[in-house]
Structure formats: C-alpha cells, structure tokens
Design a protein around this motif. Sequence first.
Motif, PDB file in Angstrom:
ATOM      1  N   SER A 319       7.952 -46.902  -9.924  1.00  0.00           N
ATOM      2  CA  SER A 319       7.053 -45.844 -10.380  1.00  0.00           C
ATOM      3  C   SER A 319       6.013 -46.313 -11.377  1.00  0.00           C
ATOM      4  N   GLY A 320       6.036 -47.572 -11.810  1.00  0.00           N
ATOM      5  CA  GLY A 320       5.044 -48.040 -12.775  1.00  0.00           C
ATOM      6  C   GLY A 320       5.513 -47.853 -14.199  1.00  0.00           C
ATOM      7  N   ALA A 321       4.584 -47.992 -15.156  1.00  0.00           N
ATOM      8  CA  ALA A 321       4.928 -47.929 -16.575  1.00  0.00           C
ATOM      9  C   ALA A 321       5.328 -46.518 -16.979  1.00  0.00           C
ATOM     10  N   LEU A 322       6.446 -46.415 -17.702  1.00  0.00           N
ATOM     11  CA  LEU A 322       6.931 -45.108 -18.131  1.00  0.00           C
ATOM     12  C   LEU A 322       6.067 -44.508 -19.222  1.00  0.00           C
ATOM     13  N   TRP A 323       5.424 -45.358 -20.005  1.00  0.00           N
ATOM     14  CA  TRP A 323       4.698 -44.835 -21.162  1.00  0.00           C
ATOM     15  C   TRP A 323       3.563 -43.922 -20.746  1.00  0.00           C
ATOM     16  N   GLU A 324       2.829 -44.306 -19.718  1.00  0.00           N
ATOM     17  CA  GLU A 324       1.645 -43.540 -19.325  1.00  0.00           C
ATOM     18  C   GLU A 324       1.945 -42.510 -18.243  1.00  0.00           C
ATOM     19  N   SER A 325       3.176 -42.361 -17.867  1.00  0.00           N
ATOM     20  CA  SER A 325       3.514 -41.432 -16.791  1.00  0.00           C
ATOM     21  C   SER A 325       3.979 -40.096 -17.342  1.00  0.00           C
ATOM     22  N   ALA A 326       4.095 -39.130 -16.450  1.00  0.00           N
ATOM     23  CA  ALA A 326       4.509 -37.779 -16.856  1.00  0.00           C
ATOM     24  C   ALA A 326       6.008 -37.650 -16.980  1.00  0.00           C
ATOM     25  N   TRP A 327       6.758 -38.743 -16.685  1.00  0.00           N
ATOM     26  CA  TRP A 327       8.216 -38.662 -16.770  1.00  0.00           C
ATOM     27  C   TRP A 327       8.693 -38.287 -18.163  1.00  0.00           C
ATOM     28  N   TRP A 328       7.920 -38.698 -19.172  1.00  0.00           N
ATOM     29  CA  TRP A 328       8.385 -38.504 -20.543  1.00  0.00           C
ATOM     30  C   TRP A 328       8.100 -37.108 -21.078  1.00  0.00           C
ATOM     31  N   THR A 329       7.192 -36.396 -20.457  1.00  0.00           N
ATOM     32  CA  THR A 329       6.794 -35.091 -20.979  1.00  0.00           C
ATOM     33  C   THR A 329       7.967 -34.135 -21.177  1.00  0.00           C
ATOM     34  N   PRO A 330       8.870 -33.985 -20.211  1.00  0.00           N
ATOM     35  CA  PRO A 330       9.995 -33.051 -20.415  1.00  0.00           C
ATOM     36  C   PRO A 330      10.867 -33.404 -21.610  1.00  0.00           C
ATOM     37  N   LEU A 331      10.939 -34.685 -21.969  1.00  0.00           N
ATOM     38  CA  LEU A 331      11.780 -35.071 -23.096  1.00  0.00           C
ATOM     39  C   LEU A 331      11.255 -34.500 -24.411  1.00  0.00           C
ATOM     40  N   PHE A 332       9.945 -34.370 -24.516  1.00  0.00           N
ATOM     41  CA  PHE A 332       9.375 -33.799 -25.730  1.00  0.00           C
ATOM     42  C   PHE A 332       9.412 -32.268 -25.709  1.00  0.00           C
ATOM     43  N   LEU A 333       9.471 -31.684 -24.518  1.00  0.00           N
ATOM     44  CA  LEU A 333       9.614 -30.232 -24.408  1.00  0.00           C
ATOM     45  C   LEU A 333      11.063 -29.792 -24.595  1.00  0.00           C
ATOM     46  N   TYR A 334      11.981 -30.717 -24.422  1.00  0.00           N
ATOM     47  CA  TYR A 334      13.409 -30.429 -24.461  1.00  0.00           C
ATOM     48  C   TYR A 334      13.807 -29.752 -25.765  1.00  0.00           C
ATOM     49  N   TYR A 335      13.287 -30.240 -26.879  1.00  0.00           N
ATOM     50  CA  TYR A 335      13.656 -29.711 -28.190  1.00  0.00           C
ATOM     51  C   TYR A 335      13.251 -28.248 -28.324  1.00  0.00           C
TER      52      TYR A 335
END
Length: 490
Positions: A319-335
């Motif tokens: 999937s490529g680099a995790l930093w620039e992808s949308a995969w991380w967005t839910p982790l910040f919404l989780y809180y």
Amino acid sequence: MPSSDQISSAGVSRTSTFLESKYSKYFVIPQRYIFCLLAALIVLNATSIEYSLEIIALNNFISDKQIQTNDTCPFTNQTQKRGQIRPTNDSLLIYDWKLDTRYMIRDSFFWGTLLSFIPGGVCSDQLGGKYIVTLSVLFTAFTNLVAPAIIDMGKGRVGFVIMVRVCLGLFYSVLDAAIMSLLARWAPIYERATMTALIYGSKVLGEQIPYLVHKAFQNFTWRPMFYLFACVHLILGVSWHLLVYPSPAQNPFLTLSEKKYLDEEPDLSLVDGWKEIPWKRLLTSKAFLGLCCFQIGSGWAWVVFRETLFLYMPRVLKSGALWESAWWTPLFLYYGLAIFYGFVADWYVKGRHLSVTAMRKIYILISNFGPALCLIFVSFERCNEFTVMIYTTISLCLDAMYFSSNMTNSLDLASNFSGIITAITGSLEYLIFGLSSRLINRFFTTEDSLSQWSFLLWLTCAIEIAGAIVFLMVGSGETQNWNYVEKAIN
C-alpha cells in the motif's frame, strides 16, 4: 445487599468533611475535570514514552522488508519508488542487531510491566492512587531522560537497551491501576464511562504521537525525542502533585455546587485506608472471570489490528508509505469516538433507559462482533486497498467502545478494589501483547502471503468472539458482594 455495619463511615459521603475555600471561585473548571485532564495527559505522554524506543529500534527495519510471492499483491510504482527513499538518520539501525533482537527489545517492556502491575494495584487500593501516580511519572521521566546516555554507554550492547525498557515497564504499569483507584473516588456513578474513556482513550493518541515526532527528527538525531517526552512528563508530574487530591473530601478548592453534585449519588461502599482483600472471592467471581476472558480476546485482536497496519498493508497489499496515507486517520479519530461513546453510555444509565449491565454488554457485543466481522471481510477483499481501508476504519470506530465497557467495568464490580482488578486484567493484556506479536511473526506471517494472513484474521475473529460470548454469559455491571468490606483496625 450488605448490612449497615459493613459500610465504613468513610464511604458515606465523598465530601463529608468539606469546607469551601475562598479560592474555590477562581477554579472555572470543576476539580474532577482537572483530575481527568491531567490524568489523560499523563497517560498520553507515558504511552508516547513506551513506544519511542520501539519506533526508533524497529519501525524502519521492518518497513524495509519486501517480499514478492505468488500469494501477495503486486508492487506498484509508488511502492517501488518509496523503497528507494531512506531517512538521513538511521536511528538505532546503526547497531548490528538482528530482527529477533529488535523484537526482544520491544517485548522487554511488557515483561517489565508484569512485575509491578499487581503490586501497584494493591498499593493503589490500600494507600491511595495520587502518590503512586506521582512516583510513576517522576521515575518514568528520569529513566527516559537518561536513556540516550545509557544506550550510548552500552555501545550497541543489547543488555543496556533492555534494561531501559524493563525499567520503563516497571514504572509505567502502575499508572492504570492507580488512576482507576482515584476514579473510584472522583468519578460520579453517571460519569464513569465518560471519565474512563477520556483518560484511558488517550493511549491510542499517545501511541501515534511518537511516529509524528520521529518523522520530524528523522533527519537529525534520535535523542531529542527522549528529552522532549521526559521534560513534558516532569512538568505533568509536578502539576499533578500540586493540583490533584486523593479524594474530593481532601480537596480544599471544591466548590459548593460540585460538592452537592458529587454527593447526589454517593458510593456508600467505598472504604478509605487499609482493608482486607477478599482474594478468593475476587478470583473466583464469575463476573471477574468473564471480564478476564474478554480482556484476552480483546488484547489479541488489538495486536492483530496493529500488525495489520504495520505489516499486512505495506508488505502484503503493497500500500505504500503509511505516513502519507489515509490509514492513520481513524487512529486520530478514535479518541474522540471513545469519549462520545462514554457520554452516550452514561446518558443511557443516568436516564435509566438501560441498566449498567445491559449497557456494558451492548457495547461489548457491538465492539467485538462488529470488528470481528470486519476482519473476515478484509480477508475476502485480498488486494483491494480501498475496501480494506473501509472495513479497517469501521472496525476501529466500533472498537472505541472498549473503554466504556471493559475499562469501566472494574469500577462497576468493586470500587474498593478497582485498582487490583485493573492490574490483573492489565497483566493479562500485556502478557498477550508480549506473546502474540512474536507468535504472529513466527508462525502466522512467515511468508507474508494472503493465505497466511487470511487464516490469522479468521483465527482472530474466533478468539475475539469467544471472549465476548463468555462476558455476555457471566459478565455483570452490578456491584459484587465481596466489594463490601470493613476498614482494617490496627
């Protein structure tokens, strides 16, 4: 129900000896929320410290591994291009450590936590949580502050690094139980889920911050990240010691309105000071055992979710680099979702729309069966990154109910021993963390193939659902009889 002589006079009111100070009017934020805010910041920064060394020693090393077989997704142009990009600073990769050694460095933190979890829970319930938290913060900050010097002094010898990780685990692990013991005194019955989610939900946010800081410093040196988190921890520790009190009755700045609110639904079972712990009744309680079974399934599922982000997506889906992808967005919404779910749970309980037991079980049903089904759907999608992202996001959004169900349940069962219950379930969780990641890498994902990961996702679904079913059958949100004890007389 217990008889009146079983209830200590210390638990009749949270603020029985209350006298309002003339300075109370200067505190705009209620004292219980000051406690919550500082506790959340401490947990967040402590979690950032936990993952700092793991990221530096392990993250880039794992990301470089690329496996191409007939049972993985094809490389894309973006992935191949990213594979040629390396940060100027290789962090601790300059040391000639094998991958197994780096895993040992990561897991040594978990073994350190197992040594102090339960003793920390006992001390918190017997002596109070405020000073346990203060000592934990100060020792954790000091260890993180001297960690770069110890690692440099060791010149790449793994024993020095493991020593730092074990010490951090020893000091960190007492936080959860100590704060939970304080929540038993500070959290009104109808705000338990919200306050618990506000404090412990910050762990997921704290897990992501070191990645951002590491990215900011990756072209310089790895040491500033240690100094930054250590200094922030020291500031939080001093603020905590000055502003937080062991109980509302000991807080001189409590306003009259907050005093009345805390006394509306007092927990009459609370006993301050030393008390006899009913170990046999606690450890054989069906409600407690149900909570433990649920914790095992939930802990395994969380490890698999993290491995999905760090291994499955980049190495199998390419999937490529995790930093620039949308995969991380839910982790910040989780809180934010965790706090929202806590508020909803308290609203239903306060309005008597649902009982505490029903509310906890509904949340556990949704937050376990939903993510488990999402894992099955992920296994069917194979190389379709977009739909895998959708199912992963849904899974994480539902899992945010964890803090309003599992974490809060220790307060429901026994407010006098909430620290001990949290310590035991926390020990199980970190034991799963320490074992499962190694098992996953050694037995389930050796080839990083779609078929191997599909089997792992199905297995995780079964484990998670099994743990939830046990809790649904024997779990409870009612105060247990063994919670009612008398204060020990010297």
